[in-house]
Design a protein around this motif. Structure first.
Motif, PDB file in Angstrom:
ATOM      1  N   HIS A 223       0.798  -1.217   0.000  1.00 12.21           N
ATOM      2  CA  HIS A 223       0.000   0.000   0.000  1.00 12.21           C
ATOM      3  C   HIS A 223       0.835   1.273   0.000  1.00 12.21           C
ATOM      4  N   SER A 224       2.114   1.139   0.347  1.00  9.93           N
ATOM      5  CA  SER A 224       2.944   2.351   0.313  1.00  9.93           C
ATOM      6  C   SER A 224       3.285   2.738  -1.128  1.00  9.93           C
ATOM      7  N   ASN A 225       3.253   1.728  -2.047  1.00  7.22           N
ATOM      8  CA  ASN A 225       3.625   2.015  -3.435  1.00  7.22           C
ATOM      9  C   ASN A 225       2.427   2.194  -4.367  1.00  7.22           C
ATOM     10  N   GLU A 226       1.259   1.836  -3.902  1.00 11.55           N
ATOM     11  CA  GLU A 226       0.085   1.899  -4.780  1.00 11.55           C
ATOM     12  C   GLU A 226      -0.425   3.328  -4.885  1.00 11.55           C
ATOM     13  N   HIS A 227      -1.176   3.576  -6.002  1.00  7.48           N
ATOM     14  CA  HIS A 227      -1.686   4.939  -6.147  1.00  7.48           C
ATOM     15  C   HIS A 227      -2.995   5.120  -5.375  1.00  7.48           C
ATOM     16  N   TYR A 228      -3.519   4.058  -4.720  1.00  6.18           N
ATOM     17  CA  TYR A 228      -4.589   4.301  -3.752  1.00  6.18           C
ATOM     18  C   TYR A 228      -4.238   3.615  -2.441  1.00  6.18           C
ATOM     19  N   SER A 229      -4.682   4.241  -1.388  1.00  5.39           N
ATOM     20  CA  SER A 229      -4.213   3.832  -0.062  1.00  5.39           C
ATOM     21  C   SER A 229      -5.027   2.667   0.492  1.00  5.39           C
ATOM     22  N   LEU A 230      -4.514   2.103   1.571  1.00  2.00           N
ATOM     23  CA  LEU A 230      -5.227   1.043   2.261  1.00  2.00           C
ATOM     24  C   LEU A 230      -6.574   1.565   2.780  1.00  2.00           C
ATOM     25  N   GLY A 231      -6.566   2.817   3.233  1.00  2.00           N
ATOM     26  CA  GLY A 231      -7.800   3.447   3.737  1.00  2.00           C
ATOM     27  C   GLY A 231      -8.870   3.461   2.657  1.00  2.00           C
ATOM     28  N   LEU A 232      -8.462   3.796   1.442  1.00  2.00           N
ATOM     29  CA  LEU A 232      -9.422   3.838   0.337  1.00  2.00           C
ATOM     30  C   LEU A 232      -9.953   2.424   0.063  1.00  2.00           C
ATOM     31  N   MET A 233      -9.055   1.431   0.133  1.00  2.00           N
ATOM     32  CA  MET A 233      -9.481   0.056  -0.106  1.00  2.00           C
ATOM     33  C   MET A 233     -10.491  -0.415   0.945  1.00  2.00           C
ATOM     34  N   TYR A 234     -10.218  -0.029   2.210  1.00  2.00           N
ATOM     35  CA  TYR A 234     -11.177  -0.369   3.268  1.00  2.00           C
ATOM     36  C   TYR A 234     -12.535   0.241   2.936  1.00  2.00           C
ATOM     37  N   MET A 235     -12.505   1.497   2.543  1.00  2.00           N
ATOM     38  CA  MET A 235     -13.753   2.213   2.288  1.00  2.00           C
ATOM     39  C   MET A 235     -14.505   1.579   1.120  1.00  2.00           C
ATOM     40  N   VAL A 236     -13.775   1.296   0.047  1.00  2.00           N
ATOM     41  CA  VAL A 236     -14.420   0.701  -1.136  1.00  2.00           C
ATOM     42  C   VAL A 236     -15.018  -0.668  -0.782  1.00  2.00           C
ATOM     43  N   SER A 237     -14.258  -1.455  -0.011  1.00  2.00           N
ATOM     44  CA  SER A 237     -14.753  -2.783   0.373  1.00  2.00           C
ATOM     45  C   SER A 237     -16.030  -2.660   1.196  1.00  2.00           C
ATOM     46  N   LEU A 238     -15.998  -1.752   2.166  1.00  2.00           N
ATOM     47  CA  LEU A 238     -17.163  -1.638   3.060  1.00  2.00           C
ATOM     48  C   LEU A 238     -18.373  -1.042   2.344  1.00  2.00           C
ATOM     49  N   VAL A 239     -18.130  -0.062   1.465  1.00  2.00           N
ATOM     50  CA  VAL A 239     -19.250   0.532   0.725  1.00  2.00           C
ATOM     51  C   VAL A 239     -19.861  -0.510  -0.216  1.00  2.00           C
ATOM     52  N   SER A 240     -19.003  -1.285  -0.897  1.00  2.00           N
ATOM     53  CA  SER A 240     -19.518  -2.331  -1.802  1.00  2.00           C
ATOM     54  C   SER A 240     -20.348  -3.341  -1.011  1.00  2.00           C
ATOM     55  N   PHE A 241     -19.857  -3.661   0.175  1.00  2.00           N
ATOM     56  CA  PHE A 241     -20.561  -4.626   1.026  1.00  2.00           C
ATOM     57  C   PHE A 241     -21.944  -4.100   1.404  1.00  2.00           C
ATOM     58  N   VAL A 242     -21.983  -2.874   1.895  1.00  2.00           N
ATOM     59  CA  VAL A 242     -23.269  -2.311   2.353  1.00  2.00           C
ATOM     60  C   VAL A 242     -24.237  -2.203   1.175  1.00  2.00           C
ATOM     61  N   LEU A 243     -23.745  -1.729   0.031  1.00  2.00           N
ATOM     62  CA  LEU A 243     -24.624  -1.584  -1.132  1.00  2.00           C
ATOM     63  C   LEU A 243     -25.159  -2.941  -1.606  1.00  2.00           C
ATOM     64  N   SER A 244     -24.279  -3.942  -1.640  1.00  2.00           N
ATOM     65  CA  SER A 244     -24.712  -5.271  -2.101  1.00  2.00           C
ATOM     66  C   SER A 244     -25.735  -5.866  -1.152  1.00  2.00           C
ATOM     67  N   LEU A 245     -25.473  -5.716   0.139  1.00  2.00           N
ATOM     68  CA  LEU A 245     -26.370  -6.304   1.133  1.00  2.00           C
ATOM     69  C   LEU A 245     -27.738  -5.622   1.096  1.00  2.00           C
ATOM     70  N   LEU A 246     -27.748  -4.304   1.016  1.00  2.00           N
ATOM     71  CA  LEU A 246     -29.018  -3.583   0.975  1.00  2.00           C
ATOM     72  C   LEU A 246     -29.776  -3.874  -0.312  1.00  2.00           C
ATOM     73  N   SER A 247     -29.040  -3.968  -1.429  1.00  2.00           N
ATOM     74  CA  SER A 247     -29.706  -4.293  -2.708  1.00  2.00           C
ATOM     75  C   SER A 247     -30.362  -5.663  -2.601  1.00  2.00           C
ATOM     76  N   GLY A 248     -29.643  -6.613  -2.000  1.00  2.00           N
ATOM     77  CA  GLY A 248     -30.191  -7.959  -1.833  1.00  2.00           C
ATOM     78  C   GLY A 248     -31.445  -7.936  -0.990  1.00  2.00           C
TER      79      GLY A 248
END
Lengths: 259, 302
Positions: A223-248
């Motif tokens: 994550h130190s070398n990537e152009h998006y941070s670990l924080g962003l990955m956490y956020m994307v994962s959690l947002v995708s999770f919430v959206l998928s679960l609510l859609s279901g």
């Protein structure tokens, strides 16, 4: 007796006694460590790497890589299928919806059972990694394992990161498995997306739209070398999770035919 | 308390473009055994699924225990035990484990498990895996599940399906016992009138999505005695037709035989009188098709 959401979870949990769910969990959680023991036994190169590097770190990395990329998503696909098919196979959905329980209670209590099983998978997998290390020490004499402390903290951190990475896949697969009576549909979609994402993974720079790669990405990315941070990955994962679960849930709630 | 435990008004339902229920209105009296009759595909299961909220209502009103079902779904389901189509049983679990799952959902005490197993006669096999049960035992376990929370209303969709004659008699006795001893209201669907007429107090007959008859069993019997078909063998068929033409509907059933529909039993004597006055000699006059089964067929084919 006062009804509570916890009672709903217990109701759901009781359904999976005497099923193959626990056997399936143990089997898939043990596969990667078993493969790594065999690889180490037959490959001098791998044995050499294990002896010269930080053995624990190296051993955990090679186990987690395969698990985060393939074994865990596959387990989640099969787990959700098994949970939903228990209701379909026994004609039980209609009885479930004719119980005095809210739709949210039914949907989310079952999903909690899925999550408990995934956490159980993580525990088993970590335990099997430790057992595999002991076996490698006994069978092959990889003595570094017992010259260094067991990296509990590293194991916990990787587990948490990969768990957050798998949440979106678990919600998508849960939705598909509950939605379709024919188990081939969620299985086919899940495996196709997993394989498709893995094949495209090397060619596509932006992994933010590939939930099936989130666990691998959360585990392996520097994550130190990537152009998006670990924080962003956490956020994307959690947002995708919430959206998928609510859609279901909304899809289930507004379905014209239940059961 | 409302005298009707279930009130369905002007219920219509489409599957795609196909109309499967057409303006159906049902009144299920409190404490009754309501036989919901119709051939396969008539709309019975669809109606029951709508009453239980398993299908989203399109038009009409469904009231259970006097309240609108949609608005009071959970409260209504607390008072309903149901068995829709095949039994919903987890086959990898035994009877007690199955009942335990539903017991938690229905929030009832542990002793109810023993009581309902006793009630349906499965106490001795309560620890046997459900997958090893016969169809009759599965059906009884499904009824035990429906009875677990001591509901006021039981909704049973073709509960005798697949049962052997002995099983059907046991099921019938159980339902009568539940109705008479415990005051349960039972809504039971079937395509067999003979099966339902032995226990029902009220009957609804549905065909092609339309409710064709609704009333008490005595009212159905009255309709039966009111609608009799007689077969008359005469010496002169043409003369007989002329005599009966103004007052009766009839069909020719043989070279010298007519089948005549009589709406009251007095009409049987009247038909005979007309023939005698016309100078027709009557060799044979017999009543045919006056059982309930035939009436059922008449109603749904009218």
């Amino acid at each position: 007796m006062k009804y509570s959401f916890l009672l709903g979870i217990k109701t759901e949990w009781l359904k999976y006694r005497h099923t193959s769910l626990f056997g399936l969990t143990l089997l898939i959680a043990s596969l990667t460590p078993i493969m790594k023991i065999i690889s180490c036994m037959v490959s001098d190169e791998l044995y050499g790497m294990m002896m010269h590097r930080d053995s624990w770190h190296f051993f955990l990395m090679i186990n987690w890589k395969d698990t985060a990329a393939v074994m865990l998503p596959m387990y989640v696909i099969l787990l959700n299928n098994s949970i939903a098919q228990t209701e379909y196979r026994n004609n039980a959905w209609k009885q479930l919806y004719a119980l005095p329980r809210s739709y949210a209670d039914i949907f989310f209590s079952k999903f909690i059972v899925v999550q408990v099983m995934i956490i159980f998978y993580f525990l088993c997998f970590n335990l099997f990694c430790l057992i595999a290390a002991v076996l490698l020490f006994l069978l092959k004499g990889v003595h570094n394992f017992f010259q260094l402390p067991i990296p509990w903290y590293q194991m916990l951190i990787i587990s948490i990161r990969v768990y957050i990475g798998i949440l979106a896949v678990s919600a998508i697969q849960y939705w598909l498995s509950v939605r379709f009576r024919n188990f081939m549909i969620p299985l086919g979609i899940g495996l196709s997306l997993l394989i498709g994402c893995l094949l495209l993974g090397g060619w596509v720079k932006n992994h933010l739209y590939s939930p099936y790669l989130f666990p691998l990405f959360m585990f392996s990315m520097d994550h130190s070398n990537e152009h998006y941070s670990l924080g962003l990955m956490y956020m994307v994962s959690l947002v995708s999770f919430v959206l998928s679960l609510l859609s279901g849930f909304l899809n289930l709630y507004f379905r014209k035919e239940k059961g | 308390m409302n005298s009707y435990i279930v009130q369905v008004e002007n219920l219509s339902h489409h599957f795609g473009k196909q109309l499967v229920l057409d303006d159906v209105s049902l009144l299920i009296p409190n404490g009754s055994i309501y036989g919901f009759l119709g051939p396969n595909g008539a709309g019975k299961t669809t109606t029951l699924r709508l009453i239980l909220g398993l299908l989203k209502k399109q038009t009409g009103v469904i009231r259970v225990f006097g309240d609108d079902f949609e608005r009071h779904r959970i409260a209504a389901l607390e008072g309903i035990g149901s068995l829709i189509e095949q039994p919903s049983i987890y086959l990898h679990l035994n009877a007690r484990e199955n009942l335990e799952i539903y017991r938690l959902a229905y929030k009832c005490g542990q002793k109810r498990v023993h009581e309902v197993l006793e009630m349906v006669g499965l106490n001795d096999v309560g620890n046997k895996k459900s997958k090893d049960y016969s169809l009759g035992m599965k059906q009884r376990l499904a009824i035990a599940i429906a009875l677990l929370h001591n509901p006021e209303l039981l909704i049973l969709d073709e509960p005798a399906n697949g049962l052997d004659p002995n099983g059907i008699i046991e099921m019938r006795n159980l339902l009568l016992h539940l109705n008479r001893e415990f005051g349960k209201t039972i809504l039971i669907s079937s395509h067999l009138l003979a099966e339902v007429e032995k226990i029902a107090t009220d009957v609804g007959i549905i065909h092609k999505g339309k409710l064709l008859f609704q009333g008490t069993l005595p009212e159905l019997h009255q309709l039966q005695s009111d609608r009799t078909i007689i077969e008359i063998e005469v010496d002169d068929l043409e003369n007989a037709k002329t005599a009966l033409a103004q007052l009766f509907s009839f069909t020719t059933a043989g070279r010298n035989t007519l089948q005549v529909i009589c709406n009251k039993k007095e009409q049987v004597a009247a038909a005979n009188d007309l023939l005698v006055k016309q100078g027709v000699r009557v060799y044979n006059l017999k009543v045919i098709q006056n059982d309930l089964e035939a009436l059922f067929v008449q109603i749904i084919t009218a």
